[in-house]
Design an enzyme around this catalytic site. Structure first.
Site, PDB file in Angstrom:
ATOM      1  N   GLU A  81      -0.788  -9.158  -1.374  1.00  0.00           N
ATOM      2  CA  GLU A  81      -2.222  -9.408  -1.166  1.00  0.00           C
ATOM      3  C   GLU A  81      -2.996  -9.296  -2.482  1.00  0.00           C
ATOM      4  OE1 GLU A  81      -2.232  -6.533   2.169  1.00  0.00           O
ATOM      5  OE2 GLU A  81      -3.463  -8.021   3.203  1.00  0.00           O
TER       6      GLU A  81
ATOM      7  N   GLY B 174       0.453  -5.139   0.671  1.00  0.00           N
ATOM      8  CA  GLY B 174      -0.695  -5.057  -0.233  1.00  0.00           C
ATOM      9  C   GLY B 174      -0.379  -5.597  -1.620  1.00  0.00           C
TER      10      GLY B 174
ATOM     11  N   ALA C  29       0.860  -1.176   0.000  1.00  0.00           N
ATOM     12  CA  ALA C  29       0.000   0.000   0.000  1.00  0.00           C
ATOM     13  C   ALA C  29       0.896   1.225   0.000  1.00  0.00           C
ATOM     14  CB  ALA C  29      -0.871  -0.016   1.252  1.00  0.00           C
TER      15      ALA C  29
ATOM     16  N   GLU D 250       4.123  -5.836   6.960  1.00  0.00           N
ATOM     17  CA  GLU D 250       3.348  -4.819   7.679  1.00  0.00           C
ATOM     18  C   GLU D 250       3.729  -4.724   9.150  1.00  0.00           C
ATOM     19  OE1 GLU D 250       2.174  -6.779   5.355  1.00  0.00           O
ATOM     20  OE2 GLU D 250       0.647  -5.788   4.144  1.00  0.00           O
TER      21      GLU D 250
HETATM   22  N1  3HC Z   1       4.583   3.445   0.172  1.00  0.00           N
HETATM   23  C1  3HC Z   1       5.085   4.666  -0.149  1.00  0.00           C
HETATM   24  N2  3HC Z   1       6.367   4.886  -0.481  1.00  0.00           N
HETATM   25  C2  3HC Z   1       7.193   3.818  -0.484  1.00  0.00           C
HETATM   26  C3  3HC Z   1       6.746   2.526  -0.169  1.00  0.00           C
HETATM   27  C4  3HC Z   1       5.370   2.350   0.164  1.00  0.00           C
HETATM   28  N3  3HC Z   1       4.857   1.148   0.452  1.00  0.00           N
HETATM   29  N4  3HC Z   1       7.783   1.676  -0.264  1.00  0.00           N
HETATM   30  C5  3HC Z   1       8.835   2.414  -0.625  1.00  0.00           C
HETATM   31  N5  3HC Z   1       8.491   3.707  -0.774  1.00  0.00           N
HETATM   32  C6  3HC Z   1       9.339   4.816  -1.204  1.00  0.00           C
HETATM   33  C7  3HC Z   1      10.410   5.149  -0.189  1.00  0.00           C
HETATM   34  O1  3HC Z   1       9.952   6.063   0.777  1.00  0.00           O
HETATM   35  C8  3HC Z   1      11.504   5.739  -1.053  1.00  0.00           C
HETATM   36  O2  3HC Z   1      11.152   7.077  -1.316  1.00  0.00           O
HETATM   37  P1  3HC Z   1      12.280   8.181  -1.544  1.00  0.00           P
HETATM   38  O3  3HC Z   1      13.063   7.723  -2.736  1.00  0.00           O
HETATM   39  O4  3HC Z   1      11.519   9.417  -1.727  1.00  0.00           O
HETATM   40  O5  3HC Z   1      13.105   8.173  -0.286  1.00  0.00           O
HETATM   41  C9  3HC Z   1      11.369   4.960  -2.356  1.00  0.00           C
HETATM   42  O6  3HC Z   1      10.070   4.378  -2.344  1.00  0.00           O
HETATM   43  C10 3HC Z   1      12.385   3.846  -2.516  1.00  0.00           C
HETATM   44  O7  3HC Z   1      12.374   3.046  -1.332  1.00  0.00           O
HETATM   45  P2  3HC Z   1      13.716   2.484  -0.691  1.00  0.00           P
HETATM   46  O8  3HC Z   1      14.731   3.567  -0.586  1.00  0.00           O
HETATM   47  O9  3HC Z   1      13.318   1.778   0.542  1.00  0.00           O
HETATM   48  O10 3HC Z   1      14.172   1.491  -1.838  1.00  0.00           O
HETATM   49  P3  3HC Z   1      14.827   0.056  -1.734  1.00  0.00           P
HETATM   50  O11 3HC Z   1      15.047  -0.387  -3.119  1.00  0.00           O
HETATM   51  O12 3HC Z   1      15.963   0.070  -0.773  1.00  0.00           O
HETATM   52  O13 3HC Z   1      13.715  -0.893  -1.067  1.00  0.00           O
HETATM   53  C11 3HC Z   1      11.535  -1.817  -0.790  1.00  0.00           C
HETATM   54  C12 3HC Z   1      12.533  -1.146  -1.749  1.00  0.00           C
HETATM   55  C13 3HC Z   1      12.071  -3.180  -0.357  1.00  0.00           C
HETATM   56  C14 3HC Z   1      10.234  -1.971  -1.504  1.00  0.00           C
HETATM   57  C15 3HC Z   1      11.377  -0.921   0.472  1.00  0.00           C
HETATM   58  O14 3HC Z   1      11.090   0.394   0.061  1.00  0.00           O
HETATM   59  C16 3HC Z   1      10.280  -1.346   1.400  1.00  0.00           C
HETATM   60  O15 3HC Z   1      10.504  -2.228   2.205  1.00  0.00           O
HETATM   61  N6  3HC Z   1       9.108  -0.702   1.310  1.00  0.00           N
HETATM   62  C17 3HC Z   1       8.023  -0.913   2.222  1.00  0.00           C
HETATM   63  C18 3HC Z   1       7.292  -2.212   1.925  1.00  0.00           C
HETATM   64  C19 3HC Z   1       6.129  -2.362   2.858  1.00  0.00           C
HETATM   65  O16 3HC Z   1       6.239  -2.181   4.052  1.00  0.00           O
HETATM   66  N7  3HC Z   1       4.963  -2.735   2.304  1.00  0.00           N
HETATM   67  C20 3HC Z   1       3.785  -2.854   3.087  1.00  0.00           C
HETATM   68  C21 3HC Z   1       3.074  -1.546   3.142  1.00  0.00           C
HETATM   69  S1  3HC Z   1       1.679  -1.539   4.238  1.00  0.00           S
HETATM   70  C22 3HC Z   1       0.483  -2.380   3.385  1.00  0.00           C
HETATM   71  O17 3HC Z   1       0.710  -2.832   2.309  1.00  0.00           O
HETATM   72  C23 3HC Z   1      -0.855  -2.451   4.054  1.00  0.00           C
HETATM   73  C24 3HC Z   1      -1.745  -3.428   3.379  1.00  0.00           C
HETATM   74  O18 3HC Z   1      -1.710  -4.640   4.068  1.00  0.00           O
HETATM   75  C25 3HC Z   1      -3.152  -2.942   3.335  1.00  0.00           C
END
Ligand code: 3HC
Length: 688
Positions: free
Chosen positions: A108, A105, A66, A128
């Site tokens: 998912e 997400g 998400a 998450e």
């Molecule tokens: N939402 C918004 N922005 C995100 C994001 C997300 N889910 N994931 C990454 N970004 C952004 C980062 O803030 C960063 O922004 P910036 O360049 O402005 O600083 C950019 O994307 C690149 O991210 P990274 O520097 O972390 O890049 P990497 O290549 O090192 O890592 C990644 C990529 C493994 C995808 C890492 O970004 C990550 O772990 N992201 C989060 C994944 C996550 O937690 N997903 C679950 C979200 S909650 C959810 O899905 C709820 C659902 O169940 C309803």
């Protein structure tokens, strides 16, 4: 080819529709992406010439979750559930094509496809929990229906990114595509589904394997320590338990628990930390496109605990290291410790012996400083003595090629002064690793007055490459982390003189969420660090403890007594010594409340953090939080000291500091910045 919206395209390969998402950087499920998916699937399903649908992403990754930045805002566009229902109920087979990371997400969404195809380098996970959440789009109910309850518990509470090969073995992925040929592989798989009339499998219709009450009880027990203080792991476990109910009922449990976490303080803090960690890489006066110095060879001076630990970071990512010592014996010992560390990791099954040998093969030991001549980066990791460090840097200046980075791992000395020993001060920087350097995530990158942009940018990028979280700080005593730690240590010592016992202070900080309190920490590290038997005159509590051979856990006693299982027990001996000191100093010991212990150990740290910001030694308040979370065990669910201060309210912090100042003197004098923010009704979060 048809553009569905700015981030979604719908194309066709014969009777296979291809929906391509392109929303950099990570194809997160923003309103625009959800709309694109909804409209894209609607169009593909409505088109009679389409028989099956492939969902694929452009750029570096499949949907990574998400869009976290949208959380807490008003919901716009199609909901994720609308998209998932459309996919799952599609009368035409849907195949998700996964590369990069299918996370949260994103996974998912893939779980509502009928089949999943991935390239070998892809990874899947539900991370998450690391944001203080649980998968809130059916993931908690669908994942156990594929991988079973036990595996789902592990994946959801660790947030691990699981490699595609393992996903295939678990059934999470149905087929592999050749690396670089994902689209072809996914389209071929979709054709196979059509040709072989494979069923449109809905994950929701499956039964969960495993998940007896004993399994959940054992899992909770085994992980109690790890999950202590966090809300999200338990909520994730409850969802897996609920997956044993009919699907729709389980979904309701998921929704309720998800909303509880989403609106709570812990997830707000953990989401703040997610962005703060990434923000720390952005240096306002160092442009993003600053040229990097290629680091292909690293030199390290000193094969002690720090030098060896630092070396392992580079060996782990395939960068050759030359390590220099002054004596053969010390060198042999240092190299031996590195090998032993790797072998222990191999024994635990986390490395193969072949990988151990590969890493050791990249390591060279020498007694000659000249061997560092062609290093791209040299890190000095010798004992803390300014004269000796300057001498070493003077020699390095004459030996090491121009253009290389000359770094010091000092945790206390003035790096500007170290830099005066060389004719190229722009090459000098501090790289303050934390012990054990191969384990701890934090790296304080200390810029001097002259460090060049290239040297700073390279250090920050390199830190990421070796798996560290880097924070750029300025030169000042103790830099950011230790400077604030001194405040806490000062008050911990004062509190015991005034009547709180070490175990009281430790308990309060442990309950706050630190892995251990300062006195337990001292016992673990050894009370005799920097203590000398010959010169000790019993002038401090520590001196007296050491003189009694109570030198910490290693001697079975320190501030605490230890039983045979290393359980810490409050010690009457320590209590006697403390009371003796207090009496000698004419201090009346009194009862001290837990609230006072917490305020007096934490608020001076916040005050010091404000001074650090005032002096420009940290770029932003959130950088300080990242230092404390990754270097000192500050509980991530409290978001770091500056975030915590905003939550408590700066007026309260100021009021309490003033009160302590009146009672106990200027140690508690509030910083000008704190006064100013309170006067303006602002918090640290409002600082630009
Ligand atoms: N939402 C918004 N922005 C995100 C994001 C997300 N889910 N994931 C990454 N970004 C952004 C980062 O803030 C960063 O922004 P910036 O360049 O402005 O600083 C950019 O994307 C690149 O991210 P990274 O520097 O972390 O890049 P990497 O290549 O090192 O890592 C990644 C990529 C493994 C995808 C890492 O970004 C990550 O772990 N992201 C989060 C994944 C996550 O937690 N997903 C679950 C979200 S909650 C959810 O899905 C709820 C659902 O169940 C309803």
């Amino acid at each position: 080819m048809a553009a569905i919206n700015s981030v979604t395209e719908l194309t066709q390969d014969g009777d296979i529709a291809i929906i391509t998402l392109n929303s950099p950087p990570v194809n997160a499920l923003s309103a625009n992406v959800r709309d694109g998916l909804f409209e894209g699937f609607k169009a593909a399903i409505a088109d009679d010439s389409v028989k099956a649908i492939v969902l694929i992403c452009a750029g570096r990754t499949f949907i990574a979750g998400a869009d976290i930045s949208e959380f807490g805002g008003a919901s716009k566009g199609a909901s994720l559930f609308d998209v998932q229902n459309m996919m799952e109920n599609s009368p035409k087979a849907v195949v998700a094509a996964i590369h990069g990371t299918a996370l949260g997400g994103g996974l998912e969404v893939a779980l509502t496809a009928h089949y999943r195809v991935a390239v070998p380098s892809a990874k899947c996970g539900l991370p998450e929990v690391n944001l203080g959440l649980l998968p809130g789009a059916g993931g908690t109910q669908r994942l156990p229906r594929i991988v079973g309850a036990e595996k789902a518990l592990e994946m959801m509470t660790s947030g691990a990114h699981v490699p595609a090969k393992e996903c295939l073995a678990m059934g999470l992925v149905d087929a592999m595509a050749e690396e670089g040929k994902l689209l072809e592989g996914a389209v071929a798989f979709a054709r196979k589904v059509l040709d072989e009339k494979m069923p449109l499998k809905k994950v929701r219709d499956r039964d969960v394997v495993g998940g007896s009450p004993e399994v959940f009880a054992a899992f909770r027990k085994a992980n109690a320590r790890k999950f202590r203080g966090f809300d999200a792991p338990e909520a994730n476990i409850k969802c897996v338990e609920a997956s044993l109910l009919p699907f729709e009922e389980g979904l309701k449990v998921e929704r309720t628990l998800f909303m509880g976490l989403m609106t709570g303080a812990q997830s707000a803090a953990q989401r703040y930390v997610f962005f703060a960690e990434r923000l720390a890489n952005k240096i306002p006066d160092v442009p993003e496109d600053t040229a990097e110095i290629p680091v292909k060879k690293v030199g390290i001076i000193g094969a002690g605990t720090m030098g060896g630990g630092i070396a392992m970071n580079f060996l782990n990512v395939g960068i050759p290291v030359t390590i220099v010592e002054t004596k053969q014996e010390a060198l042999d010992r240092g190299l031996g410790v590195i090998r032993k560390n790797y072998e222990n990791t191999a024994k635990r099954g986390r490395l193969t012996m072949e990988q151990v040998e590969q890493r050791m093969g990249l390591l060279t030991g020498t007694l000659e400083l000249e061997a560092l001549a062609d290093s791209d980066l040299v890190i000095e990791a010798i004992f803390e003595n300014m004269a000796v460090k300057k001498e070493v840097f003077g020699k390095l200046d004459a030996i090491v090629k121009q253009g290389a980075i000359l770094a010091s791992n000092t945790s206390a000395l003035n790096i500007d002064e170290i830099a005066t020993a060389v004719k190229r001060p722009e090459a000098v920087i501090g790289l303050h690793f934390f012990s054990p350097a191969n384990v701890m995530r934090l790296l304080e990158v200390v810029r001097t007055d002259h460090s060049s942009n290239e040297v700073i940018a390279t250090s920050m990028k390199l830190a990421k490459k070796i798996g560290k979280v880097a924070v750029l700080v300025g030169v000042c005593p103790g830099f950011v982390g230790n400077r604030m730690l001194f405040q806490r240590q000062n008050q911990a010592q004062r509190l015991v003189m005034e009547g709180a016992m070490p175990w009281d202070v430790d308990r309060v900080l442990y309950d706050f969420g630190f892995p251990m309190g300062p006195f337990a920490m001292s016992d673990l590290a050894g009370l005799d660090i920097g203590w000398n038997k010959e010169t000790s005159k019993g002038e401090t509590i520590r001196d007296q403890l050491c003189e009694l051979d109570r030198r910490g856990q290693k001697t079975g006693a320190g501030y605490y007594d230890y039983d045979e299982n290393r359980n810490a027990i409050p010690s009457p001996v320590t209590e006697e010594i403390i009371k003796g000191f207090a009496a000698k100093q004419g201090l009346n010991q009194r009862d001290i409340s837990d609230e006072e212990i917490l305020e007096r150990t934490i608020f001076p740290m916040i005050n010091e953090g404000a001074k650090i910001l005032e002096e420009g030694k940290a770029i932003r308040a959130s950088d300080i939080d990242i230092v404390w979370i990754n270097g000192y065990g500050w509980p991530v669910y409290r978001g770091g000291p500056m975030h915590y201060a905003d939550l408590v309210g700066l007026p309260k912090v100021l009021e309490r500091l003033k009160q302590y100042q009146n009672e106990m003197g200027d140690f508690f004098k509030p910083s000008a910045l704190l006064e100013k923010l309170v006067a303006e009704g602002k918090g640290f979060k409002d600082l630009k």
